[in-house]
Design a protein around this motif. Structure first.
Motif, mmCIF file in Angstrom:
data_model
loop_
_atom_site.group_PDB
_atom_site.id
_atom_site.type_symbol
_atom_site.label_atom_id
_atom_site.label_comp_id
_atom_site.label_asym_id
_atom_site.label_seq_id
_atom_site.Cartn_x
_atom_site.Cartn_y
_atom_site.Cartn_z
ATOM 1 N N PHE A 39 60.207 102.397 34.632
ATOM 2 C CA PHE A 39 60.962 103.600 33.589
ATOM 3 C C PHE A 39 61.633 103.188 32.889
ATOM 4 C CE2 PHE A 39 57.445 105.906 35.845
ATOM 5 C CZ PHE A 39 58.040 105.872 37.338
ATOM 6 N N VAL A 40 62.589 102.225 32.675
ATOM 7 C CA VAL A 40 63.726 102.084 32.242
ATOM 8 C C VAL A 40 62.975 100.771 31.139
ATOM 9 C CG1 VAL A 40 65.200 100.149 31.695
ATOM 10 C CG2 VAL A 40 65.395 101.565 33.562
ATOM 11 N N ILE A 41 61.848 100.854 31.175
ATOM 12 C CA ILE A 41 61.393 99.676 30.339
ATOM 13 C C ILE A 41 60.455 100.833 29.425
ATOM 14 C CG2 ILE A 41 59.374 98.445 29.564
ATOM 15 C CD1 ILE A 41 59.912 96.539 32.043
ATOM 16 N N THR A 42 59.336 101.536 30.168
ATOM 17 C CA THR A 42 59.120 103.053 29.246
ATOM 18 C C THR A 42 59.869 103.215 28.161
ATOM 19 O OG1 THR A 42 57.553 103.132 31.430
ATOM 20 C CG2 THR A 42 57.709 105.001 29.752
ATOM 21 N N GLU A 47 62.403 104.276 23.318
ATOM 22 C CA GLU A 47 63.342 104.705 22.500
ATOM 23 C C GLU A 47 63.719 104.097 21.130
ATOM 24 O OE1 GLU A 47 66.441 103.216 24.887
ATOM 25 O OE2 GLU A 47 67.898 102.269 22.805
ATOM 26 N N ALA A 48 62.998 102.679 21.402
ATOM 27 C CA ALA A 48 62.370 101.678 19.888
ATOM 28 C C ALA A 48 61.544 102.354 18.695
ATOM 29 C CB ALA A 48 61.829 101.460 20.651
ATOM 30 N N VAL A 87 57.920 90.662 29.839
ATOM 31 C CA VAL A 87 57.408 89.836 28.661
ATOM 32 C C VAL A 87 56.093 90.311 27.754
ATOM 33 C CG1 VAL A 87 55.937 87.090 27.839
ATOM 34 C CG2 VAL A 87 57.492 87.489 30.175
ATOM 35 N N VAL A 88 54.752 90.749 28.407
ATOM 36 C CA VAL A 88 54.193 92.074 27.557
ATOM 37 C C VAL A 88 54.945 92.909 26.914
ATOM 38 C CG1 VAL A 88 52.198 92.860 28.183
ATOM 39 C CG2 VAL A 88 52.166 90.827 29.545
ATOM 40 N N VAL A 89 54.914 93.539 27.800
ATOM 41 C CA VAL A 89 56.257 94.886 26.817
ATOM 42 C C VAL A 89 57.298 94.750 25.846
ATOM 43 C CG1 VAL A 89 57.093 97.280 26.921
ATOM 44 C CG2 VAL A 89 55.003 96.538 27.985
ATOM 45 N N TYR A 90 57.753 94.135 26.860
ATOM 46 C CA TYR A 90 59.245 94.108 25.571
ATOM 47 C C TYR A 90 59.303 93.304 24.535
ATOM 48 C CZ TYR A 90 64.151 96.197 27.137
ATOM 49 O OH TYR A 90 65.007 97.118 26.901
ATOM 50 N N ALA A 91 59.129 92.077 25.166
ATOM 51 C CA ALA A 91 59.563 90.714 24.056
ATOM 52 C C ALA A 91 57.811 90.792 23.523
ATOM 53 C CB ALA A 91 58.882 89.803 24.964
ATOM 54 N N GLY A 92 57.087 91.509 23.872
ATOM 55 C CA GLY A 92 55.668 91.070 22.752
ATOM 56 C C GLY A 92 55.144 92.383 22.603
ATOM 57 N N ALA A 93 56.082 93.555 22.769
ATOM 58 C CA ALA A 93 55.317 95.051 21.277
ATOM 59 C C ALA A 93 57.174 95.062 20.880
ATOM 60 C CB ALA A 93 55.292 95.544 22.462
ATOM 61 N N ILE A 94 57.435 95.301 21.802
ATOM 62 C CA ILE A 94 59.387 95.680 21.009
ATOM 63 C C ILE A 94 59.833 95.202 19.986
ATOM 64 C CG2 ILE A 94 61.996 96.712 21.964
ATOM 65 C CD1 ILE A 94 60.715 97.854 23.787
ATOM 66 N N LEU A 95 60.104 93.687 20.653
ATOM 67 C CA LEU A 95 60.552 92.433 20.027
ATOM 68 C C LEU A 95 59.749 92.866 18.240
ATOM 69 C CD1 LEU A 95 63.164 90.901 19.766
ATOM 70 C CD2 LEU A 95 61.817 89.260 20.867
ATOM 71 N N MET A 124 54.977 111.383 29.800
ATOM 72 C CA MET A 124 54.627 112.914 28.945
ATOM 73 C C MET A 124 55.767 112.260 27.660
ATOM 74 S SD MET A 124 54.957 116.523 29.896
ATOM 75 C CE MET A 124 54.866 116.578 31.368
ATOM 76 N N LEU A 125 56.928 111.285 28.703
ATOM 77 C CA LEU A 125 57.667 111.291 27.341
ATOM 78 C C LEU A 125 57.185 110.270 25.879
ATOM 79 C CD1 LEU A 125 60.608 110.635 26.469
ATOM 80 C CD2 LEU A 125 60.744 108.604 28.834
ATOM 81 N N LEU A 126 56.359 109.838 26.700
ATOM 82 C CA LEU A 126 56.094 108.927 25.588
ATOM 83 C C LEU A 126 55.175 108.919 24.808
ATOM 84 C CD1 LEU A 126 54.547 105.356 28.127
ATOM 85 C CD2 LEU A 126 55.767 105.273 25.779
ATOM 86 N N PHE A 127 54.139 110.461 24.886
ATOM 87 C CA PHE A 127 52.916 110.985 24.052
ATOM 88 C C PHE A 127 54.308 111.994 22.675
ATOM 89 C CE2 PHE A 127 50.077 112.661 22.408
ATOM 90 C CZ PHE A 127 50.371 114.536 22.260
ATOM 91 N N VAL A 128 55.750 112.208 23.693
ATOM 92 C CA VAL A 128 56.114 113.358 22.804
ATOM 93 C C VAL A 128 57.309 112.199 21.971
ATOM 94 C CG1 VAL A 128 58.558 113.999 22.928
ATOM 95 C CG2 VAL A 128 56.958 115.133 24.679
ATOM 96 N N GLY A 129 57.318 110.504 22.509
ATOM 97 C CA GLY A 129 57.880 110.115 21.752
ATOM 98 C C GLY A 129 57.226 109.876 19.879
#
Lengths: 126, 260
Positions: free
Chosen positions: A66-69, A74-75, B110-118, B212-217
């Motif tokens: 959930f922290v990653i989500t 937030e990003a 690696v996939v989500v953080y380094a691959g998408a957010i970064l 739901m949080l992801l959708f709202v974001g």
């Protein structure tokens, strides 16, 4: 022995958290400030996973998901806000917006930049 | 010894934060490395017998590399270099997750953080950076207080975490510990099946809330940009000038193009 391994992981998490905090407090580029916030979130994730291993419990790892989500959400929103601020003021500097400070606190005045780049760095543009 | 390492960390951080030349950054990095070595040898105890390549050594290599990359990410004077150092920090974190048995989280980081957010970071940096290195990247503010606060917190946390095995066990802590118990539960070979079972049975509401949080974001980010663009269109392409009230200095001179 379990506690020693747990403590080693917690110390790494604590150092990463402190580095993120120092970066957030002292940098002026809004994107670097946000990068430091993400570093603090990673340190918290290390702590959560270490405690999950120690207590033989899945809760820590699931909370890290959930922290990653939340970090991804937030990003997205904060980078959208940073882009709008950039369009309004033409700079990523956060001291440009220091009109939003508390009343009674003096304005921050720049100091001299001690050196100049030999040649300007060409960033890729979109 | 604690005071010495705290002072070394303060001096190292103060020397490394911008604006500093190359020599000061190298000295600051060396001071930070020395302080880290002092902290490690004074307060951290090795677990188990000492071998050349052991789990403990691999952990220390990856841990020190992660902290070093984090330091470089925070003190780099070029924002793209900062993002790349942060990518290495994420890889170090994924390695730590793998060492402690969280394989799915290592891959997810690696996939989500380094691959998408970064990558999103780098896109925004490409869209929002002027030519050359901006003056606000080569300056940092409140350097002394930030470095002092960081050093003191590192010292305090290192000392307080060193006492963790002398704390009495919690009364509510009833999960079994030890090698075999961990093999059955958290280090079970069917890692993903166990985690999925736990996630979708005990934490189902949280999973739906996260979705739901992801959708709202998503909707919120699109609305912010769309609203801004609609306002641009209504005004006719020229926004009224923002009351910035800039303080006199080099950064604002570079921004407004006139000397004050």
């Amino acid at each position: 022995m379990d506690e020693a391994k747990l403590m080693n992981f917690l110390v790494v998490g604590a150092m990463l958290f402190t580095l993120g905090m120092v970066g957030f407090l002292s940098r002026r580029n809004m994107i670097i400030m946000f990068l430091s916030v993400e570093m603090m979130l990673q340190a918290v994730a290390i702590n959560l996973v270490a405690f999950s291993w120690y207590h033989n419990n899945w809760n820590g790892q699931i909370f890290t998901i959930f922290v990653i989500t939340v970090a991804a959400c937030e990003a997205a929103i904060s980078l959208g806000l940073v882009m709008m601020l950039y369009h309004r003021s033409g700079s990523l500097d956060v001291t440009v917006w220091q009109n939003a400070r508390e009343s009674g606190v003096g304005a921050y005045v720049d100091e001299e930049i001690p050196f100049v780049d030999a040649e300007p760095i060409e960033f890729p543009h979109l | 010894m604690l005071l010495l390492s705290v002072l070394l960390v303060f001096a190292g951080l103060y020397l490394m934060l911008p604006p500093r030349g190359q020599a000061a950054r190298v000295i600051g990095a060396a001071l930070n490395g020395l302080a880290l070595a002092l902290l490690v040898t004074q307060f951290i105890r090795p677990d188990g017998p000492v071998e050349i390549i052991s789990e403990s050594n691999v952990f220390w290599i990856i841990g020190v590399a992660t902290v070093g990359c984090g330091l470089a990410a925070v003190t780099s004077q070029n924002p793209v270099y900062s993002a790349l150092w942060f990518g290495l920090t994420l890889l170090g974190t994924a390695g730590l997750f793998l060492l402690i048995g969280a394989q799915f989280l290592a891959a997810a980081t690696v996939v989500v953080y380094a691959g998408a957010i970064l990558v999103t970071f780098l896109f925004v940096l490409m869209l929002a950076t002027a030519n050359g290195s901006a003056p606000h990247d080569r300056l940092s503010w409140e350097r002394e207080i930030s470095a002092a606060v960081g050093a003191v917190i590192i010292g305090v946390l290192a000392v307080s975490l060193a006492k963790i095995d002398k704390a009495p066990p919690l009364a509510i802590d009833s999960t079994p510990k030890g090698g075999e118990a961990r093999q059955q539960e958290i280090l079970h070979p069917a890692h993903l099946a166990r985690m999925g079972r736990e996630l979708f049975s005990t934490h189902l509401v949280a999973v739906e809330a996260a979705g739901m949080l992801l959708f709202v974001g998503l909707v919120g980010a699109a609305a912010i940009v769309a609203h801004g663009r609609a306002r641009d269109r209504d005004i006719g392409g020229a926004l009224p000038p923002v009351e910035l009230n800039l303080a006199p200095g080099r950064a604002t001179a570079a921004l407004t193009g006139k000397e004050t």
